[in-house]
Scaffold this active site. Structure first.
Site, PDB file in Angstrom:
ATOM      1  NE  ARG A 237      -4.316  -1.223  -0.006  1.00  0.00           N
ATOM      2  CZ  ARG A 237      -4.481  -2.240  -0.844  1.00  0.00           C
ATOM      3  NH1 ARG A 237      -3.480  -2.586  -1.653  1.00  0.00           N
ATOM      4  NH2 ARG A 237      -5.628  -2.900  -0.893  1.00  0.00           N
ATOM      5  CD  GLU A 266      -2.092   3.695  -5.903  1.00  0.00           C
ATOM      6  OE1 GLU A 266      -3.148   3.173  -6.337  1.00  0.00           O
ATOM      7  OE2 GLU A 266      -1.246   3.074  -5.261  1.00  0.00           O
ATOM      8  CG  HIS A 285      -2.581  -0.414  -7.206  1.00  0.00           C
ATOM      9  ND1 HIS A 285      -3.080   0.360  -6.179  1.00  0.00           N
ATOM     10  CD2 HIS A 285      -2.627  -1.695  -6.754  1.00  0.00           C
ATOM     11  CE1 HIS A 285      -3.438  -0.408  -5.159  1.00  0.00           C
ATOM     12  NE2 HIS A 285      -3.165  -1.663  -5.494  1.00  0.00           N
TER      13      HIS A 285
END
Length: 319
Positions: A237, A266, A285
């Protein structure tokens, strides 16, 4: 009895896997598709829902306290940091995830980032394509043998990472307050405290969930204590690393480089300083992704809902 199942948000073209699970269950399910971004949008879409599937939309205390009929929330993925677990527990809402769908994918991605950065693959590839046939732009490159590789967290993914990097010759250490030294030893990993892992390791690979105690685990207060020239991998994370601390370490050379599949914000904002470091690799991601993993993730997420609505304890219930 008809059940209202709301999906708060999703990034898939179709919801065929979820619909298949619901159809095969035999339950009377009204599947409502939403694309919520704000608290109010979630409340409006899911206030009277019997069940919720969630990806990124906020399910914080404000939202959960507005739910009048919810029995279960099932989140795409391993982390459940979009959901206030304490409030869910107080309201008797089961919260579920899918902790085992992307073990191979994430561990492979971590290994790929490690190998690519350590051998300077991206820089060398770009140099050759720009007409520069010269290995000397890549130093320093080091052997892995006897260098220290630390995993922070010792769940299923880091264990698989360890199995994959072990043949490369690293000395392996691990930090996880919930895993015994005996258990780590089964993987030829020495259990250490967090301070030792951070200050003695050449490579730090992060694999912890995002909770209060892991937020900014690497921060402005401890970045200068890291081993000189450390390489940091994050496939967990983004907020586990304080961005300003990472930038400070990169500027000073304390951190030799980083490979990040996740970041605090993000996507990374255009023009952000982090994008300017050639020794920082960033992927969007995507470590979780394979065709098979996505199908497994979506199918199991929907099955959590069905199991709860049938009155069973879901296979992947967190609280």
């Amino acid at each position: 009895m008809a059940f209202k199942v709301v999906i708060t948000d999703y990034e898939f073209d179709k919801l065929n896997y979820e619909e298949k699970v619901f159809k095969e269950s035999g339950l009377d399910i009204n599947f409502v598709k939403a694309q919520c971004r704000t608290e109010q949008e979630v409340i409006e879409a899911a206030k009277d829902a019997d069940a919720i599937i969630n990806q990124y939309a906020p399910l914080n205390a404000k939202v959960l306290n507005e739910l009048t009929n919810c029995k279960v929330i099932s989140r795409y993925g391993v982390g459940v940091d979009t959901i206030d677990l304490e409030v869910a527990k107080q309201k008797g809402i089961a919260v579920c995830n899918v902790p085992d769908y992307g073990i191979e994918e994430v561990s492979n991605h971590a290994l790929a980032l490690l190998m690519s950065w350590s051998r300077k693959i991206v820089e060398l590839n770009n140099a050759v394509k720009n007409g520069n046939w010269d290995f000397s732009i890549s130093p320093p490159v080091y052997r892995f043998k006897n260098r220290i590789f630390a995993v922070i967290g010792f769940g299923k993914i880091p264990r698989r990472v360890i199995e994959k990097v072990q043949p490369l010759g690293f000395t392996l250490v691990g930090y996880d307050p919930f895993v015994s030294a005996e258990e780590m030893a089964k993987y030829n990993v020495k259990k250490v405290e967090l301070d030792e892992a951070l200050t003695q390791s050449d490579v730090i690979s992060l694999h912890v969930p995002l909770v209060k105690d892991t937020h900014h685990l690497i921060n402005l207060g401890n970045v200068n204590d890291l081993k000189d020239g450390v390489f940091i991998l994050n496939t967990a994370r983004g907020p586990i690393i304080e961005t300003e601390a990472l930038i400070q370490g990169l500027r000073s050379g304390k951190i030799a480089g980083a490979a990040l599949d996740v970041v605090e914000i993000e996507p990374v904002p255009e023009g952000h300083e982090l994008l300017g470091f050639s020794n920082v690799y960033i992927t969007p991601h995507s470590a979780f992704y394979s065709v098979e993993a996505v199908e497994e993730l979506r199918t199991k997420t929907a099955r959590n809902i069905v199991e709860a609505l049938e009155g069973s304890v879901p296979t992947y219930q967190v609280v």
